[in-house]
Scaffold this active site. Structure first.
Site, PDB file in Angstrom:
ATOM      1  N   LYS A 119       0.461  25.408  49.987  1.00 52.64           N
ATOM      2  CA  LYS A 119       0.218  26.541  49.089  1.00 52.64           C
ATOM      3  C   LYS A 119       0.755  26.232  47.705  1.00 52.64           C
ATOM      4  O   LYS A 119       1.639  25.385  47.511  1.00 52.64           O
ATOM      5  CB  LYS A 119       0.856  27.822  49.629  1.00 52.64           C
ATOM      6  N   ASP A 161       7.945  32.208  53.733  1.00 60.60           N
ATOM      7  CA  ASP A 161       6.538  31.896  53.451  1.00 60.60           C
ATOM      8  C   ASP A 161       5.676  31.782  54.706  1.00 60.60           C
ATOM      9  O   ASP A 161       4.461  31.602  54.601  1.00 60.60           O
ATOM     10  CB  ASP A 161       6.430  30.574  52.680  1.00 60.60           C
TER      11      ASP A 161
END
Length: 287
Positions: free
Chosen positions: A10, A136
């Protein structure tokens, strides 16, 4: 039954730090997006109840320090699973890069073991478990593009980003997340990046999106780490439309509109940085 799961990296397109929480973490507001750079995890069933991790990288711990093993042990305890798994990790995402490589591996483990052990857990259930592993992980369970709040575990899916190319590069240094956050002066920060990014994504305007890029953690890292600052300046000098550090760094990424320009950037940066990738943003899975 062998199962292979892709664990994608990401990037933080916008990252605002809103304040310090009572639990010691910081309150975040961040827009994150997956890119087509990924680790691959292969899962095979073990009947002895052990979780054995084998990694292609010598820099990755294969014991309980690894989020892959933590995710497996958590599922075992939570659902009284007596079976185990051999997990083979093919590591492609740079380590300690600010791209959620470990978190994405943990999310892929939840997906893989959910299938392997036939737990039949929903995506929302996996994301809730993921929040216990790392900030996350929940986002990585869902993937795509999202606004993330809280520690990063509160997820609001967003539509696809405007078409573009990304060149990302990780300098040969490591950055301490604790060090970055400990030097953060929250009261001096203007919290506007995420709001602007949401408006840009909603409009589907590429140029509005690149103007909205921002990271509250970047200033400290640019000042402390000459490698990050140099990399950002070089990307800008080579003609990137926008350049930003992802997360706590040290990865820096540049956004351009065309593949031709991306290749030129990639070739230029590869001349002095070994860990460089040319990628695209992934579309949300459920769009």
């Amino acid at each position: 039954m062998d199962i292979t799961v892709k664990a994608t990296a990401k990037l933080n397109l916008a990252l605002d730090i809103l304040g310090k929480r009572d639990d010691g973490y910081h309150e975040l507001e961040t827009v994150m997006a997956m890119v087509d750079l990924a680790d691959y995890l292969d899962f095979s069933l073990r009947l002895d109840g052990n979780i054995k991790l084998e990694s292609s990288s010598n820099a990755v711990p294969e014991d309980g320090r690894n989020l892959i093993v933590k995710a497996g042990l958590l599922l075992q305890r939570r659902f009284q699973v007596t079976k185990g798994a051999t997990i083979k990790l093919d590591k492609k995402i740079p380590i300690s890069a600010g791209m959620a490589g470990g978190s994405s591996d943990a999310a892929a483990t939840l997906h893989g073991l959910n299938q392997l052990w036939e737990l039949n857990l929903s995506l929302d259930e996996l994301a809730e478990i993921g929040a216990e592993i790392g900030s996350d992980v929940s986002f990585c369970v869902y993937g795509g593009v999202a606004m993330c709040n809280g520690r990063g575990e509160k997820i609001t899916p967003l539509p696809s980003l405007p078409p573009c190319w990304v060149v990302l590069a990780k300098p040969a240094i490591s950055v301490s997340t604790r060090d970055v956050f400990s030097h953060l002066e929250v009261n001096d920060i203007q919290h506007q990046h995420s709001e602007k990014m949401l408006a840009a994504i909603s409009s589907g305007d590429y140029y509005q999106m690149v103007e909205a890029l921002g990271n509250d953690l970047e200033d400290y890292s640019l000042e402390k780490y000459a490698e990050i600052s140099y990399l950002k300046k070089q990307f800008e000098a080579f003609g990137a439309d926008a350049v930003l550090m992802s997360g706590t760094g040290p990865t820096v990424f540049a956004i351009v509109k065309t593949e031709k320009k991306a290749k030129r950037l990639y070739n230029s940066v590869s001349g002095f940085c070994k860990n460089v990738h040319m990628v695209r943003f992934l579309k949300p899975q459920f769009e």
